[in-house]
Design a protein around this motif. Structure first.
Motif, PDB file in Angstrom:
ATOM      1  N   UNK A  93     -21.599  -3.852  28.652  1.00 45.68           N
ATOM      2  CA  UNK A  93     -20.943  -3.342  27.437  1.00 45.68           C
ATOM      3  C   UNK A  93     -19.440  -3.561  27.467  1.00 45.68           C
ATOM      4  N   UNK A  94     -18.821  -3.438  28.636  1.00 45.00           N
ATOM      5  CA  UNK A  94     -17.349  -3.591  28.710  1.00 45.00           C
ATOM      6  C   UNK A  94     -16.922  -5.005  28.343  1.00 45.00           C
ATOM      7  N   UNK A  95     -17.811  -5.978  28.536  1.00 39.19           N
ATOM      8  CA  UNK A  95     -17.485  -7.354  28.127  1.00 39.19           C
ATOM      9  C   UNK A  95     -17.492  -7.426  26.600  1.00 39.19           C
ATOM     10  N   UNK A  96     -18.476  -6.794  25.983  1.00 34.59           N
ATOM     11  CA  UNK A  96     -18.484  -6.734  24.514  1.00 34.59           C
ATOM     12  C   UNK A  96     -17.218  -6.035  24.004  1.00 34.59           C
ATOM     13  N   UNK A  97     -16.847  -4.913  24.652  1.00 31.66           N
ATOM     14  CA  UNK A  97     -15.637  -4.181  24.235  1.00 31.66           C
ATOM     15  C   UNK A  97     -14.422  -5.102  24.251  1.00 31.66           C
ATOM     16  N   UNK A 157     -19.208 -11.814  38.580  1.00 31.21           N
ATOM     17  CA  UNK A 157     -19.170 -10.812  39.649  1.00 31.21           C
ATOM     18  C   UNK A 157     -20.242  -9.761  39.389  1.00 31.21           C
ATOM     19  N   UNK A 158     -20.777  -9.194  40.457  1.00 30.94           N
ATOM     20  CA  UNK A 158     -21.741  -8.076  40.319  1.00 30.94           C
ATOM     21  C   UNK A 158     -21.025  -6.876  39.683  1.00 30.94           C
ATOM     22  N   UNK A 159     -19.734  -6.746  39.985  1.00 28.52           N
ATOM     23  CA  UNK A 159     -18.945  -5.642  39.411  1.00 28.52           C
ATOM     24  C   UNK A 159     -18.431  -6.078  38.037  1.00 28.52           C
ATOM     25  N   UNK A 160     -19.104  -5.624  36.986  1.00 22.56           N
ATOM     26  CA  UNK A 160     -18.798  -6.107  35.631  1.00 22.56           C
ATOM     27  C   UNK A 160     -17.338  -5.871  35.239  1.00 22.56           C
ATOM     28  N   UNK A 161     -16.731  -4.727  35.530  1.00 24.65           N
ATOM     29  CA  UNK A 161     -15.316  -4.532  35.137  1.00 24.65           C
ATOM     30  C   UNK A 161     -14.399  -5.624  35.694  1.00 24.65           C
ATOM     31  N   UNK A 162     -14.786  -6.244  36.829  1.00 25.41           N
ATOM     32  CA  UNK A 162     -13.938  -7.310  37.412  1.00 25.41           C
ATOM     33  C   UNK A 162     -14.000  -8.590  36.576  1.00 25.41           C
ATOM     34  N   UNK A 163     -15.052  -8.721  35.753  1.00 24.63           N
ATOM     35  CA  UNK A 163     -15.174  -9.936  34.916  1.00 24.63           C
ATOM     36  C   UNK A 163     -14.230  -9.848  33.713  1.00 24.63           C
ATOM     37  N   UNK A 164     -13.954  -8.620  33.262  1.00 25.84           N
ATOM     38  CA  UNK A 164     -13.204  -8.433  31.999  1.00 25.84           C
ATOM     39  C   UNK A 164     -11.858  -9.152  32.009  1.00 25.84           C
ATOM     40  N   UNK A 165     -10.997  -8.958  33.036  1.00 24.46           N
ATOM     41  CA  UNK A 165      -9.696  -9.664  33.005  1.00 24.46           C
ATOM     42  C   UNK A 165      -9.844 -11.185  33.074  1.00 24.46           C
ATOM     43  N   UNK A 166     -10.940 -11.657  33.653  1.00 29.35           N
ATOM     44  CA  UNK A 166     -11.169 -13.117  33.673  1.00 29.35           C
ATOM     45  C   UNK A 166     -11.395 -13.637  32.248  1.00 29.35           C
ATOM     46  N   UNK A 167     -12.110 -12.843  31.454  1.00 30.88           N
ATOM     47  CA  UNK A 167     -12.368 -13.238  30.055  1.00 30.88           C
ATOM     48  C   UNK A 167     -11.077 -13.147  29.247  1.00 30.88           C
TER      49      UNK A 167
END
Ligand SMILES: CSC[C@@H](O)[C@@H](O)C(=O)COP(=O)(O)O
Ligand SMILES: [Zn+2]
Length: 222
Positions: A93-97, A157-167
């Motif tokens: 969901x945080x990626x959608x956010x 990453x398995x840790x989804x919040x770590x993907x957000x700054x990459x996006x």
């Protein structure tokens, strides 16, 4: 009226969004785009500001080829449910956010396919998938003669919040999608119709790119 009420959608709009998501989910399921409970879908509802919005999102871990009353829930800009529920929003969901925050779009669709996984791994070191002069690039409203695009690839990453700054760092405003390496594509648009058009175009272009790499390889071998 509280701030939450100001940004929440009418019941009619919420029901329309859920009906649209059910149709999209059934369509994508028919294409085999939800293997092993993978994939997630969302449609934004109500008023929008980059720091305040709400959207309907698929609930986590469910068989997306099934249609049940527990398939969707509404969350806010932080990914928290807007109302009391036992349902868990998508793990992503945080990626959608972040995509809603950065683009103001109206719908975000995420699928895992063999072609999007293969092509993201093949071009991972390059950091993007190059696509040259294919007519379907016009699906992204890019009409340049012999247009060339690069679809961004970010680490998974398995840790989804770590993907957000990459996006956040990789997102190209001209390209309504981003690939997670060996994971899947996120495609978005102003509404569900446009997000679906973009997702279909990405999947066509990924298969095209995969097969073009095979042709080039066999031509080199002679
Ligand atoms: C079960 S593999 C796929 C998941 O790890 C995830 O990548 C995914 O796309 C679905 O997660 P979900 O929490 O159901 O929205
Ligand atoms: Zn996923």
């Amino acid at each position: 009226m509280t701030l939450q009420e100001e940004y929440s959608a009418t019941t009619e709009e919420k029901q329309r969004a859920l009906a649209e998501l059910r149709n999209i989910k059934a369509d994508f399921s028919g294409r085999g785009w939800f293997p092993g409970t993978s994939g997630n879908l969302s449609i934004r509802v109500g008023a929008y500001a980059p720091t305040r919005f709400q959207f309907a999102v698929t609930s986590s871990g469910r068989d997306k080829s099934a249609q049940t009353p527990e398939d969707f829930l509404f969350v806010d800009e932080s990914g928290r449910p807007c109302e009391a529920t036992a349902l868990k929003p998508s793990a992503e969901t945080l990626i959608h956010c972040e995509i809603y925050r950065l683009t103001g779009c109206g719908a975000v669709f995420h699928v895992h396919t063999v072609f999007n996984n293969l092509i993201s791994e093949w071009f991972a070191e390059r950091g993007s998938v190059p696509v040259d002069a294919v007519e379907l690039i016009k699906a992204f409203n890019i009409w340049d003669q012999d247009a060339r695009i690069d679809v961004p690839i970010v680490p998974n990453y398995a840790d989804i919040p770590s993907i957000v700054p990459e996006i956040t760092a990789a997102l190209d405003p001209r390209i309504p999608g981003v690939l997670l390496r060996n994971h899947g594509i996120y495609a978005w648009g102003a509404n569900a119709f446009e997000a679906k058009r973009h997702l279909e175009a990405f999947e066509f272009l990924f298969e095209y790119a995969y097969r073009m790499e095979l042709l080039k390889g066999s031509a080199r071998r002679g």
